[in-house]
Design a protein around this motif. Structure first.
Motif, short mmCIF file in Angstrom:
data_model
loop_
_atom_site.label_atom_id
_atom_site.label_comp_id
_atom_site.label_asym_id
_atom_site.label_seq_id
_atom_site.Cartn_x
_atom_site.Cartn_y
_atom_site.Cartn_z
N CYS A 1 0.82 -1.22 0.17
CA CYS A 1 0.02 -0.05 0.11
C CYS A 1 1.08 1.37 -0.19
O CYS A 1 0.64 2.08 -0.81
CB CYS A 1 -0.99 -0.16 1.29
SG CYS A 1 -2.24 -0.98 1.12
N ASP A 2 1.97 1.26 0.86
CA ASP A 2 2.83 2.26 0.82
C ASP A 2 3.47 2.61 -0.39
O ASP A 2 3.41 3.81 -1.12
CB ASP A 2 3.91 2.25 2.02
CG ASP A 2 3.19 2.11 3.44
OD1 ASP A 2 1.95 2.80 3.71
OD2 ASP A 2 3.84 1.89 4.30
N GLU A 3 3.74 1.54 -1.11
CA GLU A 3 4.75 1.70 -2.22
C GLU A 3 3.86 2.02 -3.56
O GLU A 3 4.28 2.90 -4.30
CB GLU A 3 5.23 0.43 -2.78
CG GLU A 3 6.57 -0.08 -1.66
CD GLU A 3 7.04 -1.45 -1.95
OE1 GLU A 3 6.62 -2.15 -2.93
OE2 GLU A 3 8.07 -1.69 -1.37
N TRP A 4 2.57 1.75 -3.54
CA TRP A 4 1.70 2.01 -4.50
C TRP A 4 0.61 3.16 -4.25
O TRP A 4 0.08 3.69 -4.90
CB TRP A 4 1.00 0.91 -4.96
CG TRP A 4 1.80 -0.11 -5.80
CD1 TRP A 4 2.57 -1.14 -5.06
CD2 TRP A 4 2.10 -0.30 -6.99
NE1 TRP A 4 3.32 -1.72 -5.96
CE2 TRP A 4 2.84 -1.36 -7.46
CE3 TRP A 4 1.69 0.38 -8.03
CZ2 TRP A 4 3.31 -1.66 -8.43
CZ3 TRP A 4 1.91 0.13 -9.27
CH2 TRP A 4 2.83 -0.83 -9.62
N GLU A 5 0.88 3.78 -3.09
CA GLU A 5 -0.37 4.70 -2.68
C GLU A 5 -0.37 6.00 -3.75
O GLU A 5 -1.44 6.48 -4.22
CB GLU A 5 0.03 5.23 -1.23
CG GLU A 5 -1.13 6.22 -0.75
CD GLU A 5 -0.99 6.56 0.55
OE1 GLU A 5 -1.95 7.15 1.20
OE2 GLU A 5 0.22 6.35 0.96
N ASP A 6 0.69 6.58 -4.03
CA ASP A 6 0.72 7.74 -4.88
C ASP A 6 0.19 7.27 -6.45
O ASP A 6 -0.50 8.09 -7.02
CB ASP A 6 1.97 8.38 -5.12
CG ASP A 6 2.65 9.08 -3.96
OD1 ASP A 6 1.67 9.33 -2.83
OD2 ASP A 6 3.95 9.20 -3.49
N PHE A 7 0.58 6.18 -6.83
CA PHE A 7 0.09 5.53 -8.16
C PHE A 7 -1.28 5.58 -8.28
O PHE A 7 -1.83 5.94 -9.09
CB PHE A 7 1.09 4.51 -8.57
CG PHE A 7 0.57 3.75 -9.77
CD1 PHE A 7 1.08 4.32 -10.88
CD2 PHE A 7 -0.38 2.76 -10.01
CE1 PHE A 7 1.02 3.97 -12.17
CE2 PHE A 7 -0.71 2.39 -11.20
CZ PHE A 7 -0.07 3.03 -12.31
N ALA A 8 -1.97 4.60 -7.07
CA ALA A 8 -3.25 4.48 -7.03
C ALA A 8 -4.03 5.37 -6.87
O ALA A 8 -5.22 5.63 -7.37
CB ALA A 8 -3.46 3.39 -5.83
#
Length: 135
Positions: free
Chosen positions: A123-130
């Motif tokens: 979640c932390d790694e993909w939060e900005d992208f998502a």
């Protein structure tokens, strides 16, 4: 009854782990739906217990149409089950006594925590992208 198997994959365990993973998602939601009727849910998520479930003869390794492509993996799965049989860390008699009070197997808590931490990392790694699709 759920299982620690809901929190990680194992070759040959797709149907079993998938059904337990389904419960992990279903039961909390069901709990909210039945609460207005004065009903509650209880889900036990145990770890490994020394039962005879993996004892040769109790676990079946058969397929109606066995495929040669699966021979090697099936042998590895059988060897893993045979090695685990009688070596599971949990005592089922102790678990049975604790279920009355709500079982919390230490290996199950560890697996759930590790799985949850791994998901939070994703979640932390993909939060900005998502969230890039937000208005």
């Amino acid at each position: 009854m759920s299982s620690v198997g809901a929190y990680y994959g194992a070759p040959g365990g797709s149907a079993y782990s998938g059904s337990k993973g389904l419960l992990e998602g279903l039961v909390p939601n069901l709990s909210l739906e039945i609460e207005p009727f004065g009903l509650r849910t209880c889900m036990v998520t145990p770890g490994y217990f020394r039962t005879s479930v993996m004892t040769p003869g109790n676990i079946q390794y058969r397929a109606p149409n066995p495929l040669p492509e699966y021979t090697e993996i099936n042998l590895l799965i059988k060897a893993g089950c045979d090695a685990a049989d009688g070596n599971q860390p949990g005592d089922p008699l102790k678990a049975g006594a604790l279920i009355v009070e709500a079982v919390r197997g230490p290996d199950a808590i560890t697996a759930i925590r590790e799985n949850s931490q791994a998901k939070l990392k994703i979640c932390d790694e993909w939060e900005d992208f998502a969230s890039a699709t937000n208005f």
